[in-house]
Scaffold this motif. Structure first.
Motif, PDB file in Angstrom:
ATOM      1  N   SER A 129       0.563  -0.862   0.363  1.00 43.78           N
ATOM      2  CA  SER A 129       0.490  -0.375   0.005  1.00 43.78           C
ATOM      3  C   SER A 129       0.811   1.677  -0.154  1.00 43.78           C
ATOM      4  N   PHE A 130       2.120   1.042   0.760  1.00 38.66           N
ATOM      5  CA  PHE A 130       2.933   2.475   0.863  1.00 38.66           C
ATOM      6  C   PHE A 130       3.225   2.732  -0.823  1.00 38.66           C
ATOM      7  N   GLU A 131       3.922   1.485  -1.197  1.00 39.75           N
ATOM      8  CA  GLU A 131       5.006   1.986  -2.039  1.00 39.75           C
ATOM      9  C   GLU A 131       4.106   2.491  -3.545  1.00 39.75           C
ATOM     10  N   GLN A 132       2.554   1.545  -3.272  1.00 35.09           N
ATOM     11  CA  GLN A 132       1.568   2.609  -3.816  1.00 35.09           C
ATOM     12  C   GLN A 132       1.655   3.987  -4.332  1.00 35.09           C
ATOM     13  N   ASP A 133       1.048   4.036  -2.689  1.00 32.66           N
ATOM     14  CA  ASP A 133       0.472   5.290  -2.354  1.00 32.66           C
ATOM     15  C   ASP A 133       1.321   6.421  -2.753  1.00 32.66           C
ATOM     16  N   TYR A 134       2.603   6.141  -2.208  1.00 27.10           N
ATOM     17  CA  TYR A 134       3.718   7.359  -2.027  1.00 27.10           C
ATOM     18  C   TYR A 134       4.721   6.996  -3.216  1.00 27.10           C
ATOM     19  N   ASP A 135       4.884   6.133  -5.012  1.00 27.22           N
ATOM     20  CA  ASP A 135       4.712   6.131  -6.057  1.00 27.22           C
ATOM     21  C   ASP A 135       6.916   5.811  -5.497  1.00 27.22           C
ATOM     22  N   LEU A 136       7.036   5.348  -4.869  1.00 28.03           N
ATOM     23  CA  LEU A 136       8.065   4.172  -4.618  1.00 28.03           C
ATOM     24  C   LEU A 136       8.686   3.230  -4.993  1.00 28.03           C
ATOM     25  N   GLU A 137       9.224   2.668  -5.197  1.00 30.14           N
ATOM     26  CA  GLU A 137       9.698   1.389  -4.457  1.00 30.14           C
ATOM     27  C   GLU A 137      11.094   0.906  -3.188  1.00 30.14           C
ATOM     28  N   VAL A 138      10.294   0.011  -2.721  1.00 34.20           N
ATOM     29  CA  VAL A 138      11.625   0.287  -1.766  1.00 34.20           C
ATOM     30  C   VAL A 138      12.149  -0.946  -1.654  1.00 34.20           C
ATOM     31  N   GLU A 139      13.375  -1.391  -0.763  1.00 31.44           N
ATOM     32  CA  GLU A 139      13.848  -2.750  -0.490  1.00 31.44           C
ATOM     33  C   GLU A 139      12.975  -2.638   0.807  1.00 31.44           C
ATOM     34  N   TRP A 140      12.689  -3.658   0.767  1.00 32.44           N
ATOM     35  CA  TRP A 140      11.987  -4.080   2.489  1.00 32.44           C
ATOM     36  C   TRP A 140      12.851  -4.350   3.732  1.00 32.44           C
ATOM     37  N   GLN A 141      14.128  -3.959   4.674  1.00 34.60           N
ATOM     38  CA  GLN A 141      14.385  -4.575   5.742  1.00 34.60           C
ATOM     39  C   GLN A 141      14.129  -5.331   6.851  1.00 34.60           C
ATOM     40  N   ASP A 142      14.587  -6.691   7.026  1.00 30.43           N
ATOM     41  CA  ASP A 142      14.913  -7.625   8.058  1.00 30.43           C
ATOM     42  C   ASP A 142      14.995  -7.352   8.934  1.00 30.43           C
ATOM     43  N   SER A 143      14.849  -6.168   9.967  1.00 29.50           N
ATOM     44  CA  SER A 143      14.571  -5.516  10.826  1.00 29.50           C
ATOM     45  C   SER A 143      13.395  -5.364  11.283  1.00 29.50           C
ATOM     46  N   HIS A 144      13.776  -6.329  12.949  1.00 28.56           N
ATOM     47  CA  HIS A 144      12.225  -6.076  14.259  1.00 28.56           C
ATOM     48  C   HIS A 144      12.474  -4.790  14.899  1.00 28.56           C
ATOM     49  N   PHE A 145      11.267  -4.135  15.341  1.00 30.38           N
ATOM     50  CA  PHE A 145      11.775  -3.278  16.264  1.00 30.38           C
ATOM     51  C   PHE A 145      10.883  -3.042  17.183  1.00 30.38           C
ATOM     52  N   GLU A 146      11.030  -2.487  18.491  1.00 25.90           N
ATOM     53  CA  GLU A 146      10.080  -2.459  19.462  1.00 25.90           C
ATOM     54  C   GLU A 146       8.635  -2.171  19.482  1.00 25.90           C
ATOM     55  N   GLU A 147       7.383  -2.442  19.531  1.00 24.83           N
ATOM     56  CA  GLU A 147       6.261  -1.892  19.601  1.00 24.83           C
ATOM     57  C   GLU A 147       6.507  -0.501  20.219  1.00 24.83           C
ATOM     58  N   VAL A 148       6.081   0.040  19.376  1.00 30.70           N
ATOM     59  CA  VAL A 148       5.467   1.370  20.104  1.00 30.70           C
ATOM     60  C   VAL A 148       4.268   1.845  20.364  1.00 30.70           C
ATOM     61  N   LYS A 149       4.356   2.458  21.700  1.00 28.76           N
ATOM     62  CA  LYS A 149       2.472   2.319  21.674  1.00 28.76           C
ATOM     63  C   LYS A 149       2.707   3.983  22.414  1.00 28.76           C
ATOM     64  N   HIS A 150       1.045   4.408  22.397  1.00 30.68           N
ATOM     65  CA  HIS A 150       0.736   5.811  23.201  1.00 30.68           C
ATOM     66  C   HIS A 150      -0.395   5.782  22.968  1.00 30.68           C
ATOM     67  N   ILE A 151      -0.940   6.164  24.658  1.00 33.29           N
ATOM     68  CA  ILE A 151      -2.422   6.666  24.556  1.00 33.29           C
ATOM     69  C   ILE A 151      -3.082   7.787  24.381  1.00 33.29           C
ATOM     70  N   PHE A 152      -3.680   8.340  23.714  1.00 35.44           N
ATOM     71  CA  PHE A 152      -4.197   8.973  23.129  1.00 35.44           C
ATOM     72  C   PHE A 152      -5.694   9.577  24.625  1.00 35.44           C
ATOM     73  N   SER A 153      -6.017  10.561  24.580  1.00 36.12           N
ATOM     74  CA  SER A 153      -7.481  10.345  25.227  1.00 36.12           C
ATOM     75  C   SER A 153      -8.334   9.525  25.034  1.00 36.12           C
ATOM     76  N   HIS A 154      -8.630   9.344  23.234  1.00 37.16           N
ATOM     77  CA  HIS A 154      -9.717   8.236  23.664  1.00 37.16           C
ATOM     78  C   HIS A 154      -8.990   6.852  22.676  1.00 37.16           C
ATOM     79  N   ARG A 155      -8.151   7.013  22.106  1.00 38.04           N
ATOM     80  CA  ARG A 155      -7.640   5.899  21.423  1.00 38.04           C
ATOM     81  C   ARG A 155      -6.148   5.429  21.923  1.00 38.04           C
ATOM     82  N   LYS A 156      -5.809   4.100  21.969  1.00 35.16           N
ATOM     83  CA  LYS A 156      -4.097   3.688  22.223  1.00 35.16           C
ATOM     84  C   LYS A 156      -3.366   2.923  21.224  1.00 35.16           C
ATOM     85  N   TRP A 157      -2.832   3.795  20.251  1.00 33.45           N
ATOM     86  CA  TRP A 157      -2.067   3.245  19.486  1.00 33.45           C
ATOM     87  C   TRP A 157      -1.107   2.217  19.981  1.00 33.45           C
ATOM     88  N   HIS A 158      -0.869   1.318  18.657  1.00 35.87           N
ATOM     89  CA  HIS A 158       0.158   0.380  18.783  1.00 35.87           C
ATOM     90  C   HIS A 158       0.902   0.530  17.380  1.00 35.87           C
TER      91      HIS A 158
END
Length: 384
Positions: free
Chosen positions: A309-338
DNA sequence: GAAACGTGGGG
DNA sequence: TCCCCAAGTTT
Protein backbone atom coordinates in the motif's frame (compact mmCIF):
# COMPACT_ATOMS: atom_id res chain seq x y z
CA UNK A 1 -31.74 32.36 38.82
CA UNK A 2 -31.46 28.61 39.19
CA UNK A 3 -33.39 27.15 42.13
CA UNK A 4 -30.66 25.29 43.99
CA UNK A 5 -33.12 23.60 46.35
CA UNK A 6 -34.49 21.78 43.33
CA UNK A 7 -31.09 20.14 43.02
CA UNK A 8 -30.86 19.28 46.70
CA UNK A 9 -28.47 22.09 47.53
CA UNK A 10 -29.21 24.32 50.50
CA UNK A 11 -27.23 27.53 50.27
CA UNK A 12 -25.74 29.02 53.42
CA UNK A 13 -27.01 32.07 55.25
CA UNK A 14 -25.39 35.39 54.37
CA UNK A 15 -23.34 35.43 57.53
CA UNK A 16 -21.82 32.06 56.80
CA UNK A 17 -21.02 33.10 53.25
CA UNK A 18 -19.15 36.18 54.46
CA UNK A 19 -17.25 34.09 56.95
CA UNK A 20 -16.35 31.54 54.29
CA UNK A 21 -14.98 34.20 51.94
CA UNK A 22 -12.88 35.64 54.72
CA UNK A 23 -11.46 32.30 55.76
CA UNK A 24 -10.68 31.18 52.22
CA UNK A 25 -9.05 34.44 51.14
CA UNK A 26 -6.98 34.67 54.31
CA UNK A 27 -5.67 31.18 53.60
CA UNK A 28 -4.98 32.11 49.98
CA UNK A 29 -3.07 35.23 50.98
CA UNK A 30 -0.75 33.10 53.08
CA UNK A 31 -0.48 30.05 50.86
CA UNK A 32 -0.92 31.02 47.23
CA UNK A 33 1.68 29.66 44.87
CA UNK A 34 4.07 32.03 43.16
CA UNK A 35 3.27 31.34 39.52
CA UNK A 36 4.58 33.33 36.54
CA UNK A 37 1.13 34.43 35.39
CA UNK A 38 0.24 35.61 38.87
CA UNK A 39 2.83 38.36 38.55
CA UNK A 40 0.89 39.91 35.70
CA UNK A 41 -2.49 41.51 35.21
CA UNK A 42 -2.03 41.74 31.48
CA UNK A 43 -5.11 40.03 30.03
CA UNK A 44 -3.04 38.58 27.20
CA UNK A 45 -0.75 36.85 29.71
CA UNK A 46 -3.69 35.62 31.80
CA UNK A 47 -5.33 34.33 28.64
CA UNK A 48 -2.26 32.38 27.53
CA UNK A 49 -1.92 30.81 30.96
CA UNK A 50 -5.59 29.85 31.19
CA UNK A 51 -5.62 28.17 27.80
CA UNK A 52 -2.43 26.24 28.56
CA UNK A 53 -3.77 25.15 31.93
CA UNK A 54 -6.83 23.51 30.42
CA UNK A 55 -6.52 19.81 31.27
CA UNK A 56 -2.81 20.37 31.86
CA UNK A 57 -0.68 20.46 35.00
CA UNK A 58 0.96 23.61 36.30
CA UNK A 59 4.48 22.14 36.26
CA UNK A 60 4.09 21.17 32.63
CA UNK A 61 2.76 24.58 31.65
CA UNK A 62 5.38 26.87 33.18
CA UNK A 63 8.20 26.41 30.61
CA UNK A 64 5.74 26.51 27.72
CA UNK A 65 4.22 29.70 29.09
CA UNK A 66 7.56 31.47 29.38
CA UNK A 67 8.64 30.49 25.88
CA UNK A 68 5.29 31.30 24.32
CA UNK A 69 5.45 34.89 25.55
CA UNK A 70 9.01 35.22 24.26
CA UNK A 71 7.96 34.00 20.83
CA UNK A 72 4.65 35.85 20.77
CA UNK A 73 4.90 38.81 23.17
CA UNK A 74 1.71 40.48 21.95
CA UNK A 75 -1.69 39.65 20.54
CA UNK A 76 -0.52 40.96 17.19
CA UNK A 77 2.55 38.72 17.00
CA UNK A 78 0.33 35.75 17.79
CA UNK A 79 -2.22 36.77 15.18
CA UNK A 80 0.50 36.87 12.52
CA UNK A 81 2.50 33.76 13.48
CA UNK A 82 3.10 31.14 10.76
CA UNK A 83 1.43 27.77 11.38
CA UNK A 84 4.68 25.84 11.83
CA UNK A 85 5.87 28.27 14.49
CA UNK A 86 2.50 28.14 16.22
CA UNK A 87 2.49 24.34 16.42
CA UNK A 88 6.15 24.29 17.44
CA UNK A 89 5.28 26.53 20.39
CA UNK A 90 2.67 23.99 21.51
CA UNK A 91 4.59 20.83 20.53
CA UNK A 92 4.28 18.30 23.34
CA UNK A 93 1.53 20.13 25.23
CA UNK A 94 -1.38 18.32 23.59
CA UNK A 95 -4.87 19.43 22.63
CA UNK A 96 -3.46 21.37 19.74
CA UNK A 97 -6.72 22.96 18.67
CA UNK A 98 -6.16 25.20 21.67
CA UNK A 99 -3.37 27.09 19.97
CA UNK A 100 -5.15 27.26 16.64
CA UNK A 101 -8.18 28.71 18.39
CA UNK A 102 -5.90 31.18 20.16
CA UNK A 103 -4.57 32.46 16.88
CA UNK A 104 -8.11 32.81 15.51
CA UNK A 105 -9.06 34.69 18.68
CA UNK A 106 -6.00 36.95 18.34
CA UNK A 107 -7.18 37.81 14.86
CA UNK A 108 -10.66 38.51 16.25
CA UNK A 109 -9.11 40.91 18.76
CA UNK A 110 -7.24 42.72 15.98
CA UNK A 111 -10.20 42.87 13.64
CA UNK A 112 -13.22 43.20 15.93
CA UNK A 113 -11.77 44.86 19.04
CA UNK A 114 -9.32 47.28 17.51
CA UNK A 115 -6.42 45.31 18.95
CA UNK A 116 -7.55 45.81 22.56
CA UNK A 117 -8.31 42.73 24.61
CA UNK A 118 -12.08 42.77 25.29
CA UNK A 119 -12.84 43.84 28.85
CA UNK A 120 -16.38 42.54 29.27
CA UNK A 121 -17.50 39.00 30.00
CA UNK A 122 -19.53 38.98 26.81
CA UNK A 123 -16.66 40.22 24.69
CA UNK A 124 -14.24 37.73 26.21
CA UNK A 125 -16.75 34.91 25.71
CA UNK A 126 -17.04 35.73 22.04
CA UNK A 127 -13.42 34.72 21.42
CA UNK A 128 -12.67 31.38 19.81
CA UNK A 129 -11.59 28.72 22.27
CA UNK A 130 -12.90 30.59 25.30
CA UNK A 131 -15.74 28.77 27.02
CA UNK A 132 -17.52 29.56 30.27
CA UNK A 133 -14.64 28.58 32.53
CA UNK A 134 -11.96 30.58 30.74
CA UNK A 135 -14.22 33.58 30.25
CA UNK A 136 -14.85 33.62 33.99
CA UNK A 137 -11.18 33.21 34.81
CA UNK A 138 -10.00 36.05 32.57
CA UNK A 139 -12.89 38.31 33.57
CA UNK A 140 -12.22 37.90 37.27
CA UNK A 141 -8.43 37.76 37.28
CA UNK A 142 -7.56 40.37 34.66
CA UNK A 143 -10.57 42.68 34.94
CA UNK A 144 -11.82 42.11 38.50
CA UNK A 145 -15.30 41.27 37.25
CA UNK A 146 -17.41 39.16 39.67
CA UNK A 147 -17.62 36.15 37.35
CA UNK A 148 -17.30 32.56 38.58
CA UNK A 149 -14.63 30.32 37.02
CA UNK A 150 -16.08 26.86 37.41
CA UNK A 151 -13.51 24.17 36.60
CA UNK A 152 -13.02 20.63 37.85
CA UNK A 153 -11.36 21.83 41.04
CA UNK A 154 -14.18 24.17 41.92
CA UNK A 155 -16.83 21.54 41.28
CA UNK A 156 -14.97 19.02 43.42
CA UNK A 157 -14.55 21.45 46.32
CA UNK A 158 -18.17 22.59 46.16
CA UNK A 159 -19.45 19.03 45.85
CA UNK A 160 -17.73 18.22 49.14
CA UNK A 161 -18.71 21.46 50.88
CA UNK A 162 -22.41 20.95 50.08
CA UNK A 163 -22.63 17.19 49.45
CA UNK A 164 -23.86 17.77 45.93
CA UNK A 165 -25.43 14.56 44.61
CA UNK A 166 -24.91 15.29 40.93
CA UNK A 167 -22.26 13.94 38.59
CA UNK A 168 -19.61 16.61 38.01
CA UNK A 169 -18.66 14.84 34.79
CA UNK A 170 -22.05 15.56 33.27
CA UNK A 171 -21.82 18.94 31.50
CA UNK A 172 -25.46 19.73 32.16
CA UNK A 173 -24.75 19.76 35.90
CA UNK A 174 -22.26 22.56 35.53
CA UNK A 175 -25.06 25.07 35.93
CA UNK A 176 -25.60 23.95 39.52
CA UNK A 177 -22.04 24.84 40.47
CA UNK A 178 -22.18 28.02 38.43
CA UNK A 179 -25.26 29.12 40.40
CA UNK A 180 -23.59 28.28 43.72
CA UNK A 181 -20.53 30.30 42.74
CA UNK A 182 -22.58 33.31 41.74
CA UNK A 183 -23.76 33.48 45.34
CA UNK A 184 -20.52 32.54 47.04
CA UNK A 185 -18.01 34.58 45.04
CA UNK A 186 -16.43 37.53 46.81
CA UNK A 187 -17.46 40.63 44.84
CA UNK A 188 -14.43 42.54 46.08
CA UNK A 189 -11.82 39.95 45.09
CA UNK A 190 -13.41 37.66 42.51
CA UNK A 191 -10.12 36.69 40.84
CA UNK A 192 -8.48 35.73 44.12
CA UNK A 193 -11.62 33.90 45.24
CA UNK A 194 -11.68 31.80 42.08
CA UNK A 195 -7.97 31.05 42.25
CA UNK A 196 -8.17 30.24 45.95
CA UNK A 197 -10.75 27.54 45.27
CA UNK A 198 -8.63 26.17 42.45
CA UNK A 199 -5.48 26.10 44.59
CA UNK A 200 -7.42 24.38 47.33
CA UNK A 201 -8.84 21.86 44.89
CA UNK A 202 -5.51 21.05 43.29
CA UNK A 203 -3.71 20.18 46.50
CA UNK A 204 -5.51 19.84 49.83
CA UNK A 205 -8.80 18.92 48.19
CA UNK A 206 -7.15 16.89 45.43
CA UNK A 207 -9.15 14.19 43.64
CA UNK A 208 -6.91 11.44 45.02
CA UNK A 209 -5.30 11.40 48.44
CA UNK A 210 -6.89 14.59 49.69
CA UNK A 211 -5.93 15.93 53.11
CA UNK A 212 -9.27 17.36 54.20
CA UNK A 213 -8.08 17.81 57.78
CA UNK A 214 -5.69 20.48 56.44
CA UNK A 215 -8.42 22.44 54.71
CA UNK A 216 -8.86 26.01 55.91
CA UNK A 217 -12.61 25.62 55.35
CA UNK A 218 -13.18 22.14 56.76
CA UNK A 219 -15.62 23.60 59.31
CA UNK A 220 -17.82 24.60 56.39
CA UNK A 221 -17.68 21.23 54.69
CA UNK A 222 -20.78 19.05 55.00
CA UNK A 223 -18.93 16.03 53.64
CA UNK A 224 -16.08 16.47 56.10
CA UNK A 225 -18.40 16.99 59.05
CA UNK A 226 -20.57 14.01 58.06
CA UNK A 227 -17.70 11.68 57.23
CA UNK A 228 -18.79 11.35 53.62
CA UNK A 229 -15.67 12.76 51.95
CA UNK A 230 -15.09 9.52 50.06
CA UNK A 231 -18.46 9.81 48.33
CA UNK A 232 -17.84 13.22 46.79
CA UNK A 233 -17.62 14.40 44.15
CA UNK A 234 -19.85 12.03 42.21
CA UNK A 235 -18.19 11.21 38.93
CA UNK A 236 -18.84 8.47 36.38
CA UNK A 237 -15.78 6.52 35.20
CA UNK A 238 -14.30 7.39 31.83
CA UNK A 239 -14.35 5.15 28.84
CA UNK A 240 -11.24 3.26 27.86
CA UNK A 241 -9.29 4.29 24.77
CA UNK A 242 -10.00 2.20 21.70
CA UNK A 243 -7.02 0.24 20.36
CA UNK A 244 -5.74 1.19 16.91
CA UNK A 245 -3.08 -0.76 15.02
CA UNK A 246 -0.69 1.05 12.72
CA UNK A 247 2.42 0.37 10.68
CA UNK A 248 4.95 3.19 10.56
CA UNK A 249 7.07 3.20 7.42
CA UNK A 250 10.60 4.46 7.95
CA UNK A 251 12.17 4.77 4.53
CA UNK A 252 15.49 6.30 3.69
CA UNK A 253 16.78 7.49 0.34
CA UNK A 254 20.32 7.37 -1.02
CA UNK A 255 21.08 10.77 0.54
CA UNK A 256 20.22 9.48 4.01
CA UNK A 257 17.01 11.46 4.13
CA UNK A 258 13.78 10.12 5.61
CA UNK A 259 10.28 10.59 4.28
CA UNK A 260 7.93 12.65 6.41
CA UNK A 261 4.40 13.66 5.65
CA UNK A 262 2.19 16.47 6.87
CA UNK A 263 -0.99 15.39 8.60
CA UNK A 264 -3.73 17.02 6.55
CA UNK A 265 -6.45 15.74 8.83
CA UNK A 266 -8.44 18.42 10.60
CA UNK A 267 -8.62 16.25 13.65
CA UNK A 268 -6.03 14.21 15.49
CA UNK A 269 -2.60 15.92 15.44
CA UNK A 270 -3.66 18.15 12.57
CA UNK A 271 -0.79 19.96 10.91
CA UNK A 272 1.94 17.89 12.55
CA UNK A 273 4.49 16.00 10.51
CA UNK A 274 4.79 12.26 10.79
CA UNK A 275 6.38 9.18 9.36
CA UNK A 276 3.86 7.60 7.01
CA UNK A 277 1.34 5.47 8.89
CA UNK A 278 -0.86 2.73 7.55
CA UNK A 279 -3.68 1.45 9.68
CA UNK A 280 -4.47 -2.26 9.79
CA UNK A 281 -7.34 -4.10 11.44
CA UNK A 282 -5.01 -5.92 13.74
CA UNK A 283 -1.47 -7.24 13.83
CA UNK A 284 -1.34 -10.82 12.69
CA UNK A 285 1.45 -13.16 13.69
CA UNK A 286 2.34 -14.07 10.15
CA UNK A 287 2.61 -10.48 9.01
CA UNK A 288 6.37 -10.59 9.20
CA UNK A 289 6.42 -13.75 7.16
CA UNK A 290 4.26 -12.08 4.59
CA UNK A 291 6.91 -9.52 4.07
CA UNK A 292 9.61 -11.87 2.94
CA UNK A 293 8.04 -15.14 1.95
CA UNK A 294 4.41 -14.96 1.22
CA UNK A 295 3.63 -11.58 -0.22
CA UNK A 296 1.90 -12.94 -3.28
CA UNK A 297 -0.04 -15.58 -1.44
CA UNK A 298 -1.14 -13.32 1.37
CA UNK A 299 -2.24 -10.64 -1.05
CA UNK A 300 -4.95 -12.86 -2.30
CA UNK A 301 -6.37 -13.53 1.10
CA UNK A 302 -5.63 -10.37 3.05
CA UNK A 303 -5.38 -7.64 0.45
CA UNK A 304 -2.24 -5.58 -0.05
CA UNK A 305 0.36 -5.62 2.71
CA UNK A 306 1.19 -2.29 4.40
CA UNK A 307 4.40 -2.24 2.38
CA UNK A 308 2.55 -2.65 -0.90
CA UNK A 309 0.00 0.00 0.00
CA UNK A 310 2.78 2.34 0.92
CA UNK A 311 4.75 1.89 -2.29
CA UNK A 312 1.61 2.42 -4.30
CA UNK A 313 0.35 5.46 -2.41
CA UNK A 314 3.70 7.22 -2.40
CA UNK A 315 4.95 6.18 -5.85
CA UNK A 316 8.09 4.63 -4.48
CA UNK A 317 9.92 1.37 -4.91
CA UNK A 318 11.41 0.22 -1.66
CA UNK A 319 13.77 -2.54 -0.62
CA UNK A 320 12.40 -3.61 2.76
CA UNK A 321 14.71 -4.61 5.56
CA UNK A 322 14.36 -7.59 7.82
CA UNK A 323 14.57 -5.64 11.03
CA UNK A 324 12.55 -6.06 14.17
CA UNK A 325 11.71 -3.01 16.24
CA UNK A 326 10.11 -2.61 19.59
CA UNK A 327 6.39 -1.90 19.33
CA UNK A 328 5.55 1.72 20.08
CA UNK A 329 2.54 2.40 22.23
CA UNK A 330 0.90 5.75 22.72
CA UNK A 331 -2.25 6.49 24.65
CA UNK A 332 -4.43 9.41 23.65
CA UNK A 333 -7.52 10.39 25.58
CA UNK A 334 -9.72 8.26 23.32
CA UNK A 335 -7.38 5.94 21.41
CA UNK A 336 -4.46 3.67 22.11
CA UNK A 337 -2.02 3.36 19.25
CA UNK A 338 -0.01 0.20 18.71
CA UNK A 339 2.65 0.98 16.15
CA UNK A 340 4.90 -1.47 14.35
CA UNK A 341 7.89 -0.08 12.50
CA UNK A 342 8.81 -1.27 9.01
CA UNK A 343 12.00 0.07 7.48
CA UNK A 344 13.55 0.12 4.05
CA UNK A 345 15.68 1.83 1.44
CA UNK A 346 14.21 3.61 -1.53
CA UNK A 347 15.26 1.98 -4.76
CA UNK A 348 13.29 4.12 -7.13
CA UNK A 349 11.18 7.21 -6.80
CA UNK A 350 8.82 8.68 -9.34
CA UNK A 351 9.45 12.08 -7.79
CA UNK A 352 5.76 12.65 -7.66
CA UNK A 353 3.15 12.07 -5.06
CA UNK A 354 -0.09 13.86 -4.30
CA UNK A 355 0.63 14.05 -0.59
CA UNK A 356 2.51 16.83 1.14
CA UNK A 357 5.80 15.10 1.87
CA UNK A 358 9.35 16.11 2.62
CA UNK A 359 12.67 14.25 2.73
CA UNK A 360 14.66 15.20 5.82
CA UNK A 361 17.93 14.27 7.46
CA UNK A 362 17.49 13.54 11.18
CA UNK A 363 19.19 16.84 12.00
CA UNK A 364 16.40 18.67 10.22
CA UNK A 365 13.59 17.02 12.22
CA UNK A 366 13.75 19.74 14.85
CA UNK A 367 12.56 22.31 12.33
CA UNK A 368 9.20 20.59 11.98
CA UNK A 369 6.48 20.17 14.58
CA UNK A 370 6.40 16.49 15.59
CA UNK A 371 3.92 15.15 18.11
CA UNK A 372 4.83 12.59 20.77
CA UNK A 373 3.95 9.43 18.87
CA UNK A 374 6.35 10.39 16.12
CA UNK A 375 9.11 11.15 18.57
CA UNK A 376 8.57 7.76 20.17
CA UNK A 377 8.60 6.00 16.82
CA UNK A 378 11.83 7.69 15.83
CA UNK A 379 13.48 6.78 19.12
CA UNK A 380 12.42 3.16 18.73
CA UNK A 381 13.85 3.14 15.21
CA UNK A 382 17.19 4.46 16.47
CA UNK A 383 17.38 1.86 19.24
CA UNK A 384 17.51 -0.94 16.73
C1' DG B 1 -25.27 15.34 24.58
C1' DA B 2 -21.73 12.25 23.51
C1' DA B 3 -17.45 12.08 21.40
C1' DA B 4 -13.22 14.05 19.97
C1' DC B 5 -9.17 16.02 21.29
C1' DG B 6 -2.77 14.90 24.00
C1' DT B 7 0.25 14.17 27.30
C1' DG B 8 2.60 13.05 31.62
C1' DG B 9 2.51 12.05 36.58
C1' DG B 10 1.38 9.19 40.39
C1' DG B 11 -0.54 5.31 43.08
C1' DT C 1 1.02 -2.62 33.82
C1' DC C 2 -2.97 -0.35 34.44
C1' DC C 3 -5.89 3.11 35.86
C1' DC C 4 -7.11 7.68 37.17
C1' DC C 5 -6.48 12.20 36.68
C1' DA C 6 -5.43 17.72 35.05
C1' DA C 7 -7.08 25.38 35.56
C1' DG C 8 -12.28 22.60 28.99
C1' DT C 9 -14.01 23.66 24.34
C1' DT C 10 -15.85 22.40 20.07
C1' DT C 11 -18.61 19.74 17.07
Amino acid sequence: MLDLEKYGVTMWEDEKILSFRQKLLAWYDENKRDLPWRRSKNPYHIWVSEIMLQQTRVDTVIPYYERFLEWFPTVETLANAPEERLLKAWEGLGYYSRVRNMQAAAQQIINDFNGDFPSTYEGISSLKGIGPYTAGAISSIAFNLPQPAVDGNVMRVLARLFEVNHDIGNPSNRKIFQAMMEILIDPERPGDFNQALMDLGSDIEAPVNPRPEDSPVKDFSAAYQNGTMDRYPIKAPKKKPVPVYLNALVVQNAKGQFLLEKNESEKLLAGFWHLPLIEVDEFSKNEELNLFNQVAESSIQLGPSPQESFEQDYDLEVEWQDSHFEEVKHIFSHRKWHVRILSGQVVDSKEYCDKEVVWLTPEEFDLYPLAKPQQKIWQAYLKR
